[in-house]
Structure formats: structure tokens, C-alpha cells
Design an enzyme around this catalytic site. Structure first.
Site, mmCIF file in Angstrom:
data_model
loop_
_atom_site.group_PDB
_atom_site.id
_atom_site.type_symbol
_atom_site.label_atom_id
_atom_site.label_comp_id
_atom_site.label_asym_id
_atom_site.label_seq_id
_atom_site.Cartn_x
_atom_site.Cartn_y
_atom_site.Cartn_z
ATOM 1 N N GLU A 35 1.441 -1.199 -0.407
ATOM 2 C CA GLU A 35 0.326 0.247 -0.015
ATOM 3 C C GLU A 35 0.864 1.400 0.246
ATOM 4 O O GLU A 35 2.193 1.235 0.750
ATOM 5 C CB GLU A 35 -1.177 0.144 0.905
ATOM 6 C CG GLU A 35 -2.233 -1.483 1.595
ATOM 7 C CD GLU A 35 -1.934 -1.376 3.371
ATOM 8 O OE1 GLU A 35 -1.841 -0.321 3.476
ATOM 9 O OE2 GLU A 35 -3.543 -2.390 3.352
ATOM 10 N N ASP B 208 9.883 -0.237 -15.647
ATOM 11 C CA ASP B 208 8.424 -0.288 -15.620
ATOM 12 C C ASP B 208 7.962 1.027 -15.419
ATOM 13 O O ASP B 208 6.860 1.594 -14.670
ATOM 14 C CB ASP B 208 7.638 -0.613 -14.469
ATOM 15 C CG ASP B 208 6.450 -1.224 -13.623
ATOM 16 O OD1 ASP B 208 5.854 -0.927 -14.511
ATOM 17 O OD2 ASP B 208 6.298 -1.638 -12.802
#
Ligand code: ADE
Length: 512
Positions: free
Chosen positions: A224, A340
Site C-alpha cells: 500500500e 516499469d
């Protein structure tokens, strides 16, 4: 008074022994790792000599010692350090290439034949005394300085003075050190001189453990992201699940690469691992940007032409910095590929420029042994943004440029996402992810491969872009980013220059 007289005397005697800078003068030196075997220095040429621990062979580095690497500034004490039986340093500036085939012999290594300048025993003695005096001087200054600053902000302390040698490992005990009115920016500036390789570990831990988590702002496969508060300042805290320990470690490691700090790379603050008895909490603390990710921003807002170019230029500036290898005598930066890149991994700052984040998959290239440190991390990039050579596994993993080129492909897709949201005369395209019209959400590798490699599809260019110069220029850049032939793609540096020119014609200031 007595102390200052002593200090002044010591200072004079040391500076008499120590090479001084000469403003404006440059010298060409022999450089064994430069492309054309030479470099230009505003200080000295040098040869550093050491024994390789594994092979026991004597090795030399022939390079430039620029004034920016003198220690302390203005002097170059490293040049007068006495040779040991493991290393030596020869500096010269008497003639161009004076360090070629020249080095200082190691102490008591008669077999190490010296070809260059000889050092007499007298000179060595002077150097030894000079160095010793300098160390004493620095200690005296430190003691005086610590006394003087006891009631002052520690902003004025040297980075090395952050921790006393008897500091405990308990971060609570660091409170007095961090217990003043410094902002995170102050602390980072004072401990890393701006370009940095990260705060001292105990400072990172102290900061992390003073953070209060406020609200969750994102979820990903690693865990998270929270907004947290540290002494009234917002920070972003990425909390990794225990099984993502390697991703946490890798990302923290990459962020702390020397000289990585840059306006267009997400600012790293701290990493901390805390065992609460049941599991390990893994935190990565970074700057917080209230605009959120580029994906969040573009999903709800449009940009004007200047805003579009500012965003695209800042992302390419960040990527060019990441990709660039910086060669330095003391600090350098390896070339890094992100692997990424996507709009969800880019943050939008309040001034409309962007910062590249999520470096957990990045790889760097070690030009000394020519190896790419492919981390033992099973994560792969995001399928939607994978370059054709990644999708069909034809990418040459031994060639570092391959990874940079795959980043540039993803950058082209990000430019497409931004350009669609460029509002000209009230007309803009709705936000869409690349290939939204060709693959389902969460596409498989096979679906992407069929579209991108077999079908050779690329995101479509809306007709309206052709009649607007800036949009047309952007479409030209993105097409040159997503060529099937990776070698034909633009480099990040080329893109940065092209967009800076486009920005100049649209009268925007490039990010510093
Ligand atoms: N979401 C993910 N990372 C963030 C950050 N650093 N700031 C704001 N929102 C974020």
C-alpha cells in the site's frame, strides 16, 4: 586566542604542503576509462594505484581530478596522502598527459617500478607531517565548532557530525540530533550536498519512526501507499508486504545510488524495516505530491500546450538522468534503466513538472566489470507498456542499451496519453490507457504480443493533432519512440533536447 593562533599556524603549514587550485587553468590528462583516453581537468591529472585484493596485482586508474572533487574544497589533500602498502595517489599538472605511465610506488613494494616523478624521502616526510597536521587541525576545528554550535541549528553541522561515535542504535536517542526546526529538505541538503546517496541510516530510521500514517492513497502488488506526516510535512509511505522484502530492498538500494537525486526523479527520504514480533514492516518514505500520479492527473484534468510540453520535457529529463552514466573520480552514477515506466509510476508536482518513481524493477550497468545487475526479483514490467522485444523475448539482456530502448518505447506511450489530454480551443480527447481499443483490461502477455509484435499496432494518432504544430511535433516524437526496431528509437537525451527546442518555441522554461 591561543587556539586561533595555533589553528592559523597549522592551516598555513598545511596549505604550504598541499596542492592549491589555480582558477581558470585546465590540463589534458590521460584517462584509461574515457572513450578517447583523455579528459580535461580544471585541477590535476592523477594516477591512483592499489593492490587488487583478489588477484594481488597492482592496478592503476589514470583520471582527471577536478576541483569539484578536491577535499577540502580549494585544497587537494588526497594528492599528498602518504602511500601505504595498499594504495597511493600521484597528482600532477606540470604538462599535458603528465599522469601517463606515471604513478607513485606503494610503500615497501620495491617491485612496483615507478616510471614517473620520484618522491624523495624528505617530500614523503613533509607529506606525512602535513597530513597528520591536517587531521589534528580538523579535529581541533570540530571540537571548537561543536562547542560553538551547541545552541545553534544543526543545519550548520558537517554531515559526518550527525552521529557521535557513541550514538546508540535506538532511534529514540537520535531525537536531540533531529530535534530542531529543520525541514526534510534541509536535512537532505545538509547530509547529501544535494546530489546525494541517501541520509545516514539511523537518520532514516528516526524519521520513519516519527511518521504518522494519515490516509491510504494507493494499493499495488507490493502493498500500500499512504500519506503520512512528519513534523507537519506530508510524506508518501510505501508499505511493502513481508513477502515483497526483496522489492523493498531493491527499491531502497536503487534510490540510494550515488548522485541519483534529481528534480525529475521522486525524492527518496528513508527506508525502514521494523519487526513488530509477528511480521516485519517494510517502509519506503518519499516526497509526497498532492497531484498524485500522472495517470490520476490525466484521468481528471486536461493540460494546455505549455503544460503538455512541460510534463513531457520533465519526464524525458528525468529519464535521461536515469539512463546517463556519470563518470567521476570519487562519485559517479551508473546508467540505470527503469523497466516499469508508465503513467501510474510518474508523479505530478505542483508546478506541473513530473518526477519518475517506483524504481523497484530498475537495473544498473556496472561499467567496471561490464555486468548488468539484474536483481533476483521475479517482478516483471507492466504488460501494457512492454516493448515488442520484451513481449516476444527477443531482447538482448546482455546489452544494457536494450533496457534503455525498452524504457523509451514506454515513454512514447506516456507521451501519447499526455497529448490526448492537451486542450486546444476547448477540444481534447478523453483519457485512455495505451491500446485501450485493442486489448482488454489487464491484458495477457500473449494478447499484447499479438497486438504489438504480430499486428505491429501502435496507439492511433487523432486527426486533430496534425493541424496543431505542437501536437504534430509530439506525435512525431512518440512515433520515433515506439519503432519496432529498438535500435532506431530516439534516446532519452535526444528526446529531451527536441522537447526543449519545442518548449523554447512555445516559450516555456525547461525544468532546471
Ligand atoms: N501515490 C504514489 N506515490 C505517491 C507520492 N509520492 N505522492 C503522492 N501520491 C502518490
Amino acid at each position: 586566542m591561543l587556539v586561533w593562533t595555533l589553528v592559523a599556524t597549522l592551516l598555513l603549514s598545511v596549505s604550504a604542503q598541499t596542492p592549491q587550485t589555480t582558477k581558470g587553468k585546465t590540463i589534458t590528462c590521460f584517462c584509461d576509462k574515457c572513450a578517447n583516453l583523455e579528459c580535461v581537468s580544471d585541477g590535476y591529472c592523477y594516477t591512483s594505484t592499489r593492490i587488487d585484493k583478489e588477484t594481488k596485482q597492482i592496478e592503476h586508474d589514470f583520471r582527471c581530478l577536478n576541483q569539484s572533487h578536491f577535499f577540502p574544497p580549494g585544497l587537494a589533500v588526497q594528492c599528498v596522502a602518504a602511500p601505504t602498502n595498499e594504495s597511493s595517489m600521484l597528482c600532477c599538472d606540470d604538462k599535458p598527459f603528465c599522469n601517463k605511465n606515471a604513478w607513485k610506488p606503494l610503500e615497501s613494494s620495491p617491485s612496483d617500478e615507478k616510471i614517473g616523478d620520484d618522491l624523495s624521502t624528505d617530500t614523503s616526510l613533509i607529506i606525512f607531517v602535513g597530513t597528520t597536521v591536517l587531521v589534528v587541525l580538523l579535529l581541533v576545528l570540530l571540537v571548537i565548532y561543536c562547542g560553538w554550535t551547541r545552541n545553534h541549528k544543526w543545519k550548520k553541522q558537517r554531515p559526518g557530525a550527525l552521529f557521535k561515535s557513541n550514538d546508540s542504535m535506538d532511534p529514540q536517542d537520535q531525537q536531540p540530533i533531529l530535534g530542531v526546526n529543520n525541514t526534510l529538505r534541509d536535512i537532505i541538503d545538509m547530509t547529501t550536498s544535494g546530489s546525494g546517496s541517501g541520509l545516514p541510516l539511523l537518520v532514516q530510521r528516526s524519521i520513519a519512526r516519527q511518521i504518522q500514517l494519515v490516509e491510504i492513497i494507493g494499493k499495488g502488488r507490493f502493498g500500500e501507499v499512504w500519506r503520512g506526516r512528519w513534523r507537519g510535512e506530508n510524506v508518501a509511505v510505501k508499505i511493502f508486504s513481508s513477502r515483497e522484502e526483496r522489492s523493498w530492498f531493491r527499491e531502497a538500494e536503487i534510490y540510494q545510488t550515488v548522485m541519483l537525486r534529481h528534480d525529475n526523479i521522486l525524492g527518496f527520504i528513508a527506508a525502514d524495516n521494523k519487526d513488530n514480533g509477528t511480521w516485519t514492516q517494510l517502509w519506503l518514505v518519499t516526497d509526497f505530491h498532492e497531484n498524485g500520479s500522472l495517470f490520476d492527473y490525466l484521468s481528471t484534468r486536461t493540460v494546455d500546450i505549455v503544460g503538455m510540453i512541460r510534463m513531457a520535457l520533465s519526464i524525458s529529463t528525468g529519464l535521461a538522468h536515469l539512463h546517463m552514466e556519470i563518470v567521476g573520480t570519487q562519485a559517479g552514477k551508473p546508467a540505470i534503466a527503469h523497466r516499469d515506466l508508465k503513467s501510474k509510476n510518474i508523479l505530478v508536482k505542483l508546478n506541473g513538472t513530473c518526477a519518475i518513481g517506483d524504481l523497484g524493477l530498475a537495473v544498473h550497468y556496472d561499467d567496471v566489470d561490464g555486468k548488468i545487475d539484474l536483481a533476483t526479483n521475479s517482478r516483471v514490467g507492466t504488460k501494457r507498456y512492454m516493448a515488442p522485444e520484451v513481449l516476444d523475448e527477443s531482447i538482448c539482456e546482455n546489452h544494457f542499451d536494450s533496457f534503455k530502448r525498452a524504457d523509451v518505447y514506454a515513454l512514447g506511450l506516456i507521451f501519447w496519453e499526455i497529448t490526448r489530454r492537451c486542450n486546444v480551443g476547448g477540444i481534447y480527447d478523453e483519457y485512455q490507457l495505451p491500446y485501450y481499443d485493442l486489448v482488454p483490461s489487464d491484458p495477457t502477455i500473449e494478447e499484447m504480443r499479438k497486438t504489438v509484435c504480430e499486428g505491429r499496432h501502435r496507439p492511433s494518432i487523432p486527426n486533430r493533432w496534425q493541424s496543431i504544430d505542437a501536437l504534430n511535433a509530439m506525435s512525431k516524437v512518440m512515433k520515433e519512440c515506439w519503432y519496432h526496431n529498438a535500435a532506431a528509437r530516439l534516446t532519452a537525451l535526444r528526446i529531451k533536447k527536441t522537447l526543449a527546442n519545442l518548449g523554447a518555441s512555445e516559450d516555456i522554461k525547461p525544468p532546471q
